[in-house]
Design a protein around this motif. Structure first.
Motif, PDB file in Angstrom:
ATOM      1  N   ASP A 145       0.958  -1.102  -0.119  1.00 60.48           N
ATOM      2  CA  ASP A 145      -0.063  -0.133   0.211  1.00 60.48           C
ATOM      3  C   ASP A 145       0.928   1.371  -0.061  1.00 60.48           C
ATOM      4  OD1 ASP A 145      -2.677  -0.702  -0.168  1.00 60.48           O
ATOM      5  OD2 ASP A 145      -2.740  -1.340   1.804  1.00 60.48           O
ATOM      6  N   VAL A 146       0.535   2.294  -0.745  1.00 55.93           N
ATOM      7  CA  VAL A 146       1.564   3.230  -0.963  1.00 55.93           C
ATOM      8  C   VAL A 146       0.904   4.751  -0.689  1.00 55.93           C
ATOM      9  CG1 VAL A 146       3.382   4.290  -2.500  1.00 55.93           C
ATOM     10  CG2 VAL A 146       2.834   2.046  -2.698  1.00 55.93           C
ATOM     11  N   GLN A 147       1.204   5.280   0.230  1.00 56.85           N
ATOM     12  CA  GLN A 147       0.764   6.775   0.475  1.00 56.85           C
ATOM     13  C   GLN A 147       1.353   7.740   0.679  1.00 56.85           C
ATOM     14  OE1 GLN A 147      -0.987   5.521   4.020  1.00 56.85           O
ATOM     15  NE2 GLN A 147      -3.201   5.852   3.284  1.00 56.85           N
ATOM     16  N   VAL A 148       1.063   8.902   0.162  1.00 51.18           N
ATOM     17  CA  VAL A 148       1.743  10.196   0.523  1.00 51.18           C
ATOM     18  C   VAL A 148       1.835  10.925   1.687  1.00 51.18           C
ATOM     19  CG1 VAL A 148       2.554  12.526  -0.368  1.00 51.18           C
ATOM     20  CG2 VAL A 148       2.259  10.465  -1.981  1.00 51.18           C
ATOM     21  N   PRO A 164       1.379  13.961   3.378  1.00 52.30           N
ATOM     22  CA  PRO A 164       1.331  15.394   2.985  1.00 52.30           C
ATOM     23  C   PRO A 164       2.359  16.407   3.988  1.00 52.30           C
ATOM     24  CG  PRO A 164      -0.845  15.009   3.712  1.00 52.30           C
ATOM     25  CD  PRO A 164      -0.076  13.847   3.825  1.00 52.30           C
ATOM     26  N   GLU A 165       2.356  16.002   5.000  1.00 48.14           N
ATOM     27  CA  GLU A 165       3.333  16.709   5.963  1.00 48.14           C
ATOM     28  C   GLU A 165       4.644  16.827   5.502  1.00 48.14           C
ATOM     29  OE1 GLU A 165       2.487  18.560   9.100  1.00 48.14           O
ATOM     30  OE2 GLU A 165       0.641  18.632   8.022  1.00 48.14           O
ATOM     31  N   LYS A 166       4.962  15.546   5.069  1.00 47.97           N
ATOM     32  CA  LYS A 166       6.349  15.649   4.618  1.00 47.97           C
ATOM     33  C   LYS A 166       6.693  16.013   3.130  1.00 47.97           C
ATOM     34  CE  LYS A 166       8.191  11.842   7.513  1.00 47.97           C
ATOM     35  NZ  LYS A 166       8.550  10.356   7.551  1.00 47.97           N
ATOM     36  N   CYS A 167       5.567  15.939   2.145  1.00 46.98           N
ATOM     37  CA  CYS A 167       5.789  16.145   0.816  1.00 46.98           C
ATOM     38  C   CYS A 167       6.279  17.590   0.780  1.00 46.98           C
ATOM     39  CB  CYS A 167       4.613  15.855   0.360  1.00 46.98           C
ATOM     40  SG  CYS A 167       4.660  16.318  -1.598  1.00 46.98           S
ATOM     41  N   LEU A 168       7.311  17.887   0.145  1.00 43.17           N
ATOM     42  CA  LEU A 168       7.744  19.293  -0.117  1.00 43.17           C
ATOM     43  C   LEU A 168       7.213  19.949  -1.388  1.00 43.17           C
ATOM     44  CD1 LEU A 168      11.845  19.182   0.009  1.00 43.17           C
ATOM     45  CD2 LEU A 168      10.136  20.808   1.372  1.00 43.17           C
ATOM     46  N   GLY A 169       6.720  18.900  -2.432  1.00 43.91           N
ATOM     47  CA  GLY A 169       5.845  19.450  -3.357  1.00 43.91           C
ATOM     48  C   GLY A 169       6.886  20.218  -4.422  1.00 43.91           C
ATOM     49  N   ALA A 214       8.700   5.221  -3.434  1.00 44.22           N
ATOM     50  CA  ALA A 214       9.103   5.537  -1.982  1.00 44.22           C
ATOM     51  C   ALA A 214      10.443   5.697  -2.067  1.00 44.22           C
ATOM     52  CB  ALA A 214       8.686   4.390  -1.356  1.00 44.22           C
ATOM     53  N   SER A 215      11.295   4.877  -2.923  1.00 45.21           N
ATOM     54  CA  SER A 215      12.774   5.098  -2.634  1.00 45.21           C
ATOM     55  C   SER A 215      13.330   6.362  -3.755  1.00 45.21           C
ATOM     56  CB  SER A 215      13.599   4.034  -3.473  1.00 45.21           C
ATOM     57  OG  SER A 215      12.723   2.804  -3.508  1.00 45.21           O
ATOM     58  N   VAL A 216      12.478   6.748  -4.434  1.00 44.29           N
ATOM     59  CA  VAL A 216      12.661   8.005  -5.319  1.00 44.29           C
ATOM     60  C   VAL A 216      12.564   9.200  -4.639  1.00 44.29           C
ATOM     61  CG1 VAL A 216      11.726   9.544  -7.203  1.00 44.29           C
ATOM     62  CG2 VAL A 216      11.937   6.789  -7.258  1.00 44.29           C
ATOM     63  N   CYS A 217      11.680   9.299  -3.719  1.00 44.44           N
ATOM     64  CA  CYS A 217      11.080  10.553  -2.829  1.00 44.44           C
ATOM     65  C   CYS A 217      12.402  11.008  -2.070  1.00 44.44           C
ATOM     66  CB  CYS A 217       9.911  10.397  -2.049  1.00 44.44           C
ATOM     67  SG  CYS A 217       9.512  11.654  -0.970  1.00 44.44           S
ATOM     68  N   PRO A 218      12.971  12.229  -2.167  1.00 46.70           N
ATOM     69  CA  PRO A 218      13.931  12.810  -0.913  1.00 46.70           C
ATOM     70  C   PRO A 218      13.585  12.841   0.359  1.00 46.70           C
ATOM     71  CG  PRO A 218      13.315  14.356  -2.694  1.00 46.70           C
ATOM     72  CD  PRO A 218      12.494  13.107  -2.911  1.00 46.70           C
ATOM     73  N   ILE A 220       5.246   6.707   1.377  1.00 46.99           N
ATOM     74  CA  ILE A 220       5.400   5.765   2.580  1.00 46.99           C
ATOM     75  C   ILE A 220       4.785   4.275   1.656  1.00 46.99           C
ATOM     76  CG2 ILE A 220       4.679   4.698   4.723  1.00 46.99           C
ATOM     77  CD1 ILE A 220       4.819   8.078   5.179  1.00 46.99           C
ATOM     78  N   LYS A 221       5.501   3.171   1.879  1.00 47.54           N
ATOM     79  CA  LYS A 221       4.940   1.997   1.624  1.00 47.54           C
ATOM     80  C   LYS A 221       4.863   0.949   2.425  1.00 47.54           C
ATOM     81  CE  LYS A 221       9.332  -0.163   0.077  1.00 47.54           C
ATOM     82  NZ  LYS A 221      10.219  -0.891  -0.681  1.00 47.54           N
ATOM     83  N   SER A 222       3.726   0.281   2.680  1.00 43.61           N
ATOM     84  CA  SER A 222       3.803  -0.824   3.559  1.00 43.61           C
ATOM     85  C   SER A 222       3.191  -1.970   3.128  1.00 43.61           C
ATOM     86  CB  SER A 222       2.745  -0.125   4.832  1.00 43.61           C
ATOM     87  OG  SER A 222       1.577   0.573   4.277  1.00 43.61           O
ATOM     88  N   GLU A 223       3.589  -3.062   3.550  1.00 41.66           N
ATOM     89  CA  GLU A 223       3.509  -4.285   3.025  1.00 41.66           C
ATOM     90  C   GLU A 223       2.083  -4.650   3.151  1.00 41.66           C
ATOM     91  OE1 GLU A 223       6.329  -7.999   2.966  1.00 41.66           O
ATOM     92  OE2 GLU A 223       7.002  -6.077   3.464  1.00 41.66           O
ATOM     93  N   ARG A 224       1.409  -5.187   2.471  1.00 41.03           N
ATOM     94  CA  ARG A 224      -0.203  -5.592   2.409  1.00 41.03           C
ATOM     95  C   ARG A 224      -0.177  -6.958   3.187  1.00 41.03           C
ATOM     96  NH1 ARG A 224      -3.793  -3.100  -1.458  1.00 41.03           N
ATOM     97  NH2 ARG A 224      -4.412  -5.197  -1.925  1.00 41.03           N
TER      98      ARG A 224
END
Ligand SMILES: Cc1cc2nc3c(=O)[nH]c(=O)nc-3n(C[C@H](O)[C@H](O)[C@H](O)COP(=O)(O)OP(=O)(O)OC[C@H]3O[C@@H](n4cnc5c(N)ncnc54)[C@H](O)[C@@H]3O)c2cc1C
Ligand code: SF4
Lengths: 375, 206, 638
Positions: free
Chosen positions: C573-576, C578-583, C624-628, C633-637
Motif C-alpha cells: 500500500d503506498v501513500q504520500v 502530505p506533511e512531509k511532501c515538499l511538492g 518510495a525510494s525516489v522521494c527525497p 510511504i509503502k507498507s506491506e499488504r
C-alpha cells in the motif's frame, strides 16, 4: 543579491567549466550529485530560483553585498579580510599524534570546538590518495583521521548538506576559500523554507592558492603509476616545488610546473587566499615547519582560540610583523589576479546589473580593477 | 434465426478508454451478445504498444448484413462508450455528429504529460460543457467509483455495458449478457459481473 | 459451434482455417499483429493433436515448420512483417527446394506501424522469392483462404504465403466455422531417392538452375488456379467509369467509401485475393471494362506495380489506361488507410462532394479540439520494472558524466526512447541490433570516442538475436555493457514463453535456458540486480561504466507488472504523507510526478502535494525510494 535557478547554474557555472566541485549544491535535493570529483545534475529541474544557485560560490558572489551584510564594512582591495589577530599556532599536548599537514592547528581547533559544545560535529575532508572523502567527525579520533591536506578540490559541503538533512545540531566546517565563500552565501541568503539546510555554526578556513582538478590529476597520474597503488600525496612547503606521491611500490616526485595545467579555471578567478569569509583561517607558516599561521577574525573565533589554548589543545605564539606583511602582500596579489581574470572574461560586475556575473564588487573597486590600479 | 432490427445499419459504437481499462474485453463480450442475436458484428481494435498507457479505441459495427470496415468513418459514431472523460471528447471531436450519444465514466486518468505538469487536464466543468455540446444525449456515470465498491476498478467496463444496454439502442438483454458472462468468464464470476451490469443499467434508467 | 456464424478475430479465423485444413505442426515467433495465431493453435493443440512451439526466432520457426512438411505433416508458420526478413534466407532456399505436405507462411503486416518500429512490406518477398501470395479481405476469407492455402501448397509442392494486416488480424467479424478433421498420418521423412526426386530424395535447392525452373513451373500452375479462384471477385456495373483494384482489408474501406458516396453505380471493384502472381486473363477481362483504374492498397505499391506491368504487357488488347494509386499520390504513400482516405481519393476522381457531418458541428468539434488534443504519450505501466531500470541507468550515465548512451532494442522497453523512459535510448532499430551496434561503438575509442556505451535487451530479444552480438563483443574485446531487462516473458506481445521460461507454448515443463549462465559461458562478467533496488542498480551500472576493459552484462531481473504472477497483486500500500511532501519547493520540485512520472502518481495543484491514485497504482513501492523526503510511504499488504 541575485538568485536564479538550476538551469542557469548549469549555464553559468558547469558549462563554462567554472564549477570547482565544492559540493555546496550537492545533496540539497535529488538533482545534484558529486561523483569522481565532478558535480553532476541527474535530472532537469525547472525552478526559477533555488538554493543550488543562491549558495554557489562561483556565480553571483557579490563581494560588496556580502561584506556589507556580514562584516558591516565595505569589501576592500587591500589587506586579508577583517581580523582581530594573527598568531603562530600549533597543536597542544592534548591532540593525539597524527599526520597533520603542518602544526595540526585545524584539527586542534575542531577538537576544542567539539569539547566546548560549540558544535556537535565538524565537516572535514578525509580520504587518501586521489579519493577525497567528505566526513562528519564527532570525536577527536575521527578528526585526526581526516588530518592532512588533499590538494584536489573536494565536495566537502555535500557532507554538510547531508548531515543537516539528517538533523544534526550546530556544525563546524573546515573549508577552502571557495567553500568559505559558499558558506558566506548561505549566511547572507537564508532560504525561507522549513527543514532546509543552512549556514554552519563555525567556519575554519584554510589558506589556498590553487587546487587540482581531481579527474585531470587521475588521468595524469594514470600515465605514471597504477592509480590503485597510491597511498598518499603531499605538496611539501616551498622551496621543494613538487607533488610527492607515495605508492605501495615507492614514491614519486612530480615538479609542480608539470601539473599547473590541472589547476581548474575556477581557481584563476578566485580572489581569496586566506578564507576571508571564515571565522578563523589557518595556513602554513613559511620557514617554520610544524607551525601554522592562524588568523582570528571575530569574537567567536577569539573565544574559541583562548579556550583551546586553556584546555591544552592549542599552543600560540606571536607572529612576526614581517611575516604578516608578506602574507598580506600574497593575499592582495591573489585578489588582484582573481578580479583581473574575472574582468577579462566579462564575469566581473557591479551590484544591480542584469547580466549574470560570477563576481560583483562596488563600482569604485570595479573601476580600480578596470584601470589596473588594483594590480 | 430472426435478426433483431437496428435503429441504424450499420450501428456504429465506439468504446474508448486508456490502455489497461479492459475495453477489449468489453467489446468482445458485447460483440458476442449481439452475434448471438443473429447480427453481424465487426470490431476494430488496437493492441500492443498502443495499449501501454495510450488511448485505446474499439470500433463496433453492428449490421444485419455482413462485415463492415473495422474503422468507423469520421463523423459517423452513433454511440460513444467512454471509460474516461477526455477520451470521450477525443472520440467525439473526430467521430461525433449531431445525433451522437455518449455514456461517459466520470473518472479521469491523467496523461503522463499532465502528471508531469507539462499540460493541463481540462476541468470537469469544461469537459462536461464540451461533451454536452457535442452530443444529442449523454450520461455521465461514476462507473469506476461503483466498480471500486464492487471490489475492483475493472468492473467499470461491465457497468458501462449495463448502461449501454439500458439505453435500448442495441438489442443487449440481461439474459443474453448473462449467457455471455457464463461462456466467457465461467460460473464463479457471473454474479458480481451481473451486479455490475445492473448497476450500470440502473444509472441510465434513472 | 460448427456451421453457426461467430464473431472471430482475424487471427482466430486464420487459426480455424488451419485447423480445418488439418494442420499438425505450427511454429512462430511472437510479434504484433501475428501472435494470436500460434497462441490459439497452442490452445487447440491438445484437442486436435498438434505440436505448436514458440521458436527462438522466425528463421528457426520456419525451419521447424519445414521439417514437419518434409515429414508429411501439414504445417504453418506465423510471424510479423519484419520476421520474414529474419526468416528470408531460409525461405529463399526452401522455395528453391520445395516442400511436401502443405506448408503455409502467415505473415502479418502492420501498415501505419501501430505496433512496430517499421512499416515493412512483406508481400514483395513473394515476388522476390517466387512464391504464391494470398491476401484475405475479410474474416470469413481469412479462414477459407488459410484452409485453401494448404491445398494450393500441396498442389504446387511449395510454400504458400498468406498475408494479413493489423486491421484484419486484430479486428473481429463474422465467420462460419467448418469441420476440423481427425488428425492422421505418421510422420516420416523419405530421403532415399535421388537429388532430383522431389518427393523422395534429399532436400536442397541444388542443382540450382534445374530446381529454379521447377519452382517457376509451380508458380505457373498457381496462376492457372488463380484465374478462376473464388477469392477474386468483381462487383459493380458492367462498364463502370472507374475500376478500383484492391486487396486485403482495403476492400472493406472501398465498400464503405462507395456506400457513403453513394457511388456504387459508377464504380466497379475488382477485389483480388491471389495477389502474386496476378492471373492475366482475369486482369485483362476486368481492365477492359474502362479507361480509369484506381489501385487501393497499403504500404508499397506492390499491387499497383504488378497491375501496371500486366497492363503494359496486354496494352495491345486493352489499350492505354489512366492509373491512380500510390505512385501518383492519389493514395498516400505512407501510413495505414481507412475509409475516409479512400473516400477522399474516390471523391476527387469522381468529382463528388462529401460532407461527413454538418459544418456547424465541425465548428463545435474544432472549438473542442484543443482540449482533446493533449496526447496520451505511451508510458510504461504502473509497477513496470523498466521505469525503475531506466531511472537507475539514467542516474549512472549522468554520474559517469562522459556523455555515455544506450543502444535500444525491440520490446516494451523500446518506449524508453520516449519521456516515460527518460529518452534514454539513442538507437532503436532491429531485433538484437542494440547489442550489435554497442559492440561497434565500443571499438571507436581508438578514434578518440570517449563516450561509454550500453545496450539494453529484453529476455526474449536476448535469445532471438542478441546472443551472436554479445559473442561478437566479448570476442572482439569491445568495452560495451549489455543490460538485460529480464522480466520473465515476452511481455510486449502478451507473455509468450521463450527459451528462458519453464513451460513451453503447450504449457508443458521444459528446461529453461539460463541467460546468466549463457553470458558467463561466453566469458562475460555478469552482475544480477533487482531493478526495484534503485541504489544497488545504479551502483552496478556505474561500476560497469567505470570498467572499460571488456564486454560486461548486467541482468536486471524483475517480473513484468502485467505478468500472470504479478497482475492484480499489490505488494505494497503506498501513500504520500502530505506533511512531509515538499511538492514543488526547492529540495524536491515534484521529483515523483514531474520526473519519475509513474502514472500511479498524481499532482494536486491546489494543495501543492503529490498523491497516489490508488486505482492505478500497482503497489510496487519504487516511488518510495525516489522521494527525497521520505514522504512516500509503502507498507506491506497483509
Ligand atoms: C587545496 C589546498 C591548498 C592549500 N594551499 C595553501 C597555500 O597555498 N598556502 C598555505 O599556507 N596553506 C595552504 N593550504 C593549507 C595547508 O595545507 C593546511 O591545510 C593548513 O596549513 C592547516 O594545517 P594543519 O596542520 O592545521 O591541518 P590539519 O590539522 O592536518 O587539518 C587539515 C584539514 O584540512 C581539511 N582538508 C584537507 N584537504 C581539504 C580539501 N581539499 N578541501 C577542504 N578541506 C580540506 C581536512 O578536513 C583537515 O581537517 C592548502 C590546503 C588545501 C586543502
Ligand atoms: S518526491 Fe516526495 S517530496 Fe517530492 S513531490 Fe513527490 S512525494 Fe512530495
Amino acid at each position: 543579491m541575485i538568485t536564479r535557478g538550476p538551469r542557469q547554474l548549469l549555464a553559468e557555472v558547469q558549462q563554462p567549466g567554472l564549477c570547482i566541485g565544492c559540493g555546496s549544491c550537492v545533496e540539497l535535493c535529488p538533482y545534484f550529485r558529486s561523483h569522481g570529483g565532478k558535480t553532476v545534475m541527474l535530472h532537469d529541474c525547472d525552478l526559477p530560483e533555488g538554493r543550488c544557485h543562491a549558495w554557489c560560490p562561483k556565480t553571483e558572489l557579490d563581494l560588496e553585498g556580502l561584506a556589507q551584510e556580514l562584516w558591516d564594512a565595505p569589501y576592500s582591495a587591500q589587506g586579508m579580510g577583517p581580523h582581530l589577530a594573527v598568531v603562530a599556532a600549533k597543536a597542544g599536548p592534548r591532540l593525539e599524534a597524527g599526520s597533520y599537514q603542518a602544526g595540526g592547528t585545524v584539527s586542534a581547533l575542531v577538537c576544542a570546538a567539539l569539547e566546548q559544545g560549540l558544535v556537535q560535529g565538524a565537516i572535514l575532508t578525509g580520504g587518501r590518495g586521489l579519493d577525497t572523502a567528505p566526513t562528519l567527525a564527532q570525536t577527536p579520533e575521527e578528526v585526526t583521521a581526516c588530518a592532512g591536506s588533499k590538494f584536489t578540490a573536494a565536495p566537502t559541503l555535500a557532507a554538510l548538506n547531508q548531515a543537516q538533512a539528517q538533523g544534526c545540531g550546530p556544525l563546524a566546517v573546515v573549508a577552502t576559500p571557495c567553500q568559505s565563500a559558499a558558506l558566506a552565501q548561505r549566511r547572507a541568503k537564508p532560504w525561507p523554507q522549513r527543514g532546509a539546510a543552512g549556514p554552519a555554526e563555525l567556519v575554519i578556513g584554510l589558506f589556498c592558492n590553487w587546487s587540482l582538478d581531481p579527474q585531470g590529476l587521475a588521468r595524469f597520474l594514470a600515465q605514471r603509476v597504477e592509480l590503485a597503488s597510491i597511498r598518499s600525496m603531499d605538496i611539501p612547503p616551498p622551496p621543494a616545488g613538487v607533488l610527492q606521491v607515495e605508492t605501495t611500490d615507492g614514491s614519486l616526485e612530480i615538479p609542480l610546473d608539470e601539473i599547473r595545467d590541472l589547476i581548474p579555471p575556477a581557481c584563476a578567478m578566485c580572489p581569496d587566499m586566506t578564507s576571508e569569509w571564515a571565522d578563523l583561517s589557518v595556513g602554513m607558516y613559511e620557514g617554520r615547519p610544524g607551525w601554522n599561521t592562524l588568523v582570528v577574525r571575530n569574537e567567536k573565533a577569539r573565544t574559541l582560540t583562548e579556550a583551546a589554548v586553556e584546555a591544552g589543545w592549542l599552543v600560540v605564539e606571536e607572529f612576526p610583523v614581517a611575516n604578516k606583511e608578506h602574507l598580506v602582500h600574497a593575499a592582495q596579489g591573489k585578489r588582484s589576479r582573481g578580479l583581473g581574470a574575472a574582468l577579462a572574461q566579462g564575469l566581473l560586475g557591479v551590484s544591480g546589473e542584469d547580466q549574470p556575473k560570477a563576481l560583483r564588487v562596488s563600482p569604485e573597486l570595479y573601476q580600480a580593477v578596470e584601470s589596473g590600479e588594483v594590480a | 434465426m430472426a435478426t433483431a432490427k437496428l435503429i441504424h445499419d450499420p450501428y456504429n459504437l465506439i468504446i474508448t478508454g486508456v490502455g489497461g481499462q479492459g475495453n477489449v474485453l468489453a467489446s468482445r463480450m458485447l460483440g458476442n451478445v449481439l452475434t448471438s442475436q443473429g447480427l453481424w458484428v465487426t470490431i476494430g481494435e488496437t493492441f500492443g504498444a498502443s495499449q501501454r498507457g495510450g488511448s485505446v479505441m474499439s470500433h463496433l459495427r453492428v449490421s444485419a448484413d455482413g462485415s463492415w470496415s473495422p474503422q468507423i468513418p469520421a463523423g459517423k459514431a452513433h454511440m460513444v462508450l467512454a471509460l474516461e472523460p477526455l477520451e470521450a471528447l477525443r472520440v467525439l471531436v473526430k467521430y461525433g455528429n449531431p445525433g451522437a450519444k455518449a455514456i461517459v465514466n466520470d473518472r479521469p486518468i491523467l496523461p503522463v504529460a499532465a502528471i508531469a505538469g507539462k499540460t493541463d487536464y481540462p476541468s470537469t466543468e469544461e469537459l462536461e460543457g464540451t461533451l454536452a455540446r457535442l452530443t444529442a444525449q449523454r450520461w455521465s456515470i461514476p462507473a469506476t467509483e461503483r466498480a471500486m465498491e464492487l471490489g475492483a476498478s475493472i468492473f467499470a467496463n461491465i457497468i458501462m455495458i449495463g448502461a449501454l444496454a439500458a439505453t435500448g439502442d442495441l438489442p443487449v438483454s440481461r439474459e443474453g449478457f448473462e449467457a455471455e458472462l457464463l461462456r466467457a468468464l465461467g460460473p464463479a464470476k457471473v454474479a458480481t459481473n451481473l451486479e455490475a451490469f445492473d448497476l450500470g443499467a440502473a444509472m441510465v434508467r434513472r | 459451434m460448427e456451421g453457426q456464424r461467430q464473431t472471430m478475430m482475424g487471427n482466430q479465423a486464420i487459426t480455424q482455417g488451419a485447423l480445418e485444413a488439418g494442420v499438425r505442426v505450427a511454429a512462430g515467433y511472437p510479434g504484433t499483429p501475428s501472435s494470436e495465431i500460434i497462441q490459439n493453435l497452442a490452445g487447440a493443440a491438445d484437442e486436435h493433436g498438434l505440436y505448436v512451439e514458440w521458436s527462438i526466432n522466425e528463421k528457426v520457426s520456419l525451419e521447424v515448420a519445414a521439417a514437419a512438411s518434409l515429414a508429411g505433416l501439414r504445417s504453418l508458420c506465423a510471424m510479423k512483417q519484419n520476421g520474414v526478413n529474419v526468416a528470408s534466407d531460409f525461405l529463399l532456399h526452401l522455395a528453391g527446394s520445395g516442400i511436401r505436405a502443405g506448408m503455409v507462411l502467415v505473415h502479418c503486416d502492420d501498415p501505419g506501424a501501430l505496433s512496430s518500429v517499421n512499416e515493412g512490406e512483406s508481400r514483395h518477398f513473394a515476388r522476390m522469392l517466387e512464391l504464391p501470395l494470398l491476401e484475405p479481405s475479410d474474416f470469413q476469407e481469412a479462414k477459407d483462404m488459410t484452409k485453401w492455402a494448404f491445398e494450393l501448397s500441396e498442389e504446387i509442392s511449395n510454400v504458400v504465403m498468406l498475408r494479413s494486416v493489423t486491421r484484419l488480424s486484430h479486428a473481429s467479424g463474422g465467420v462460419v466455422p467448418g469441420t476440423i478433421p481427425q488428425a492422421q498420418g505418421k510422420a516420416h521423412f523419405d530421403h532415399h531417392g535421388t537429388l532430383l526426386d522431389k518427393g523422395h530424395g534429399p532436400v536442397s535447392s541444388s542443382p540450382v538452375v534445374y530446381k529454379h525452373r521447377l519452382q517457376q513451373e509451380k508458380l505457373k500452375r498457381a496462376v492457372e488456379l488463380f484465374e478462376d479462384s473464388p477469392f477474386n471477385s468483381y462487383t459493380g456495373p458492367e462498364a463502370p467509369e472507374l475500376l478500383v483494384i484492391t486487396s486485403s482489408i482495403c476492400n472493406l474501406y472501398v465498400k464503405e467509401a462507395l456506400a457513403l458516396l453513394d457511388a456504387s453505380g459508377r464504380v466497379g471493384v475488382l477485389k483480388l485475393g491471389t495477389t502474386w502472381p496476378l492471373p492475366p486473363k482475369l486482369l485483362q477481362h476486368n481492365l477492359g471494362r474502362c479507361g480509369q483504374v484506381l489501385v487501393v492498397e497499403e504500404v508499397i505499391p506492390f499491387l499497383e506495380e504488378n497491375v501496371k506491368i500486366a497492363a503494359a504487357e496486354m496494352a495491345g488488347e486493352i489499350g492505354a489506361k489512366r492509373f491512380f494509386g500510390k505512385r501518383d499520390g492519389t493514395i498516400p504513400a505512407q501510413g495505414e488507410l481507412n475509409p475516409d482516405i479512400v473516400l477522399g481519393a474516390l471523391a476527387d476522381i469522381l468529382n463528388l462532394p462529401y460532407q461527413a457531418r454538418p459544418p456547424e458541428y465541425d465548428l463545435l468539434a474544432q472549438e473542442a479540439a484543443p482540449q482533446a488534443t493533449q496526447d496520451r504519450d505511451l508510458a510504461f505501466c504502473p509497477g513496470c520494472p523498466h521505469r525503475a531500470s531506466f531511472w537507475s541507468l539514467k542516474g549512472a550515465l549522468a554520474l559517469d558524466a562522459r556523455d555515455g548512451f544506450i543502444c535500444g532494442d525491440i520490446g516494451c522497453y523500446s518506449l524508453a526512447m520516449r519521456p516515460t523512459g527518460y529518452g534514454m535510448l539513442k538507437t532503436l532499430l532491429a531485433m538484437g541490433s542494440g547489442a550489435g551496434m554497442a559492440s561497434g561503438f565500443g571499438q571507436l575509442g581508438r578514434f578518440g570516442m570517449d563516450q561509454p556505451v550500453m545496450a539494453v535487451s529484453g529476455d526474449s530479444t536476448f535469445y532471438h538475436a542478441v546472443i551472436p552480438a554479445l559473442i561478437n563483443a566479448v570476442h572482439q574485446k569491445s568495452p560495451m555493457s549489455l543490460v538485460v531487462l529480464d522480466n520473465s516473458g515476452t511481455a510486449m506481445t502478451g507473455f509468450q514463453p521463450h527459451p528462458g521460461t519453464e513451460a513451453n507454448a503447450l504449457g508443458q515443463p521444459v528446461p529453461p535456458v539460463d541467460i546468466e549462465a549463457i553470458c558467463r559461458s561466453l566469458g562475460a562478467e555478469v552482475t544480477v540486480c533487482d531493478p526495484f533496488d534503485l541504489e544497488a542498480t545504479q551502483a552496478a551500472a556505474l561500476a560497469l561504466l567505470a570498467d572499460q576493459s571488456t564486454a560486461k552484462v548486467l541482468i536486471l531481473r524483475q517480473l513484468c507488472a502485467l505478468s500472470p504472477q504479478r497482475k492484480g497483486t499489490k505488494p505494497y500500500d503506498v501513500q504520500v504523507d502530505p506533511e512531509k511532501c515538499l511538492g514543488d519547493q526547492c529540495g524536491c520540485n515534484r521529483l515523483c510526478t514531474r520526473v519519475f512520472g509513474c502514472p500511479g502518481l498524481a499532482w494536486e495543484k491546489q494543495s501543492g502535494k503529490a498523491r497516489i491514485d490508488e486505482v492505478i497504482c500497482a503497489g510496487c513501492g519504487v516511488c518510495a525510494s525516489v522521494c527525497p523526503q521520505g514522504a512516500i510511504i509503502k507498507s506491506e499488504r497483509a
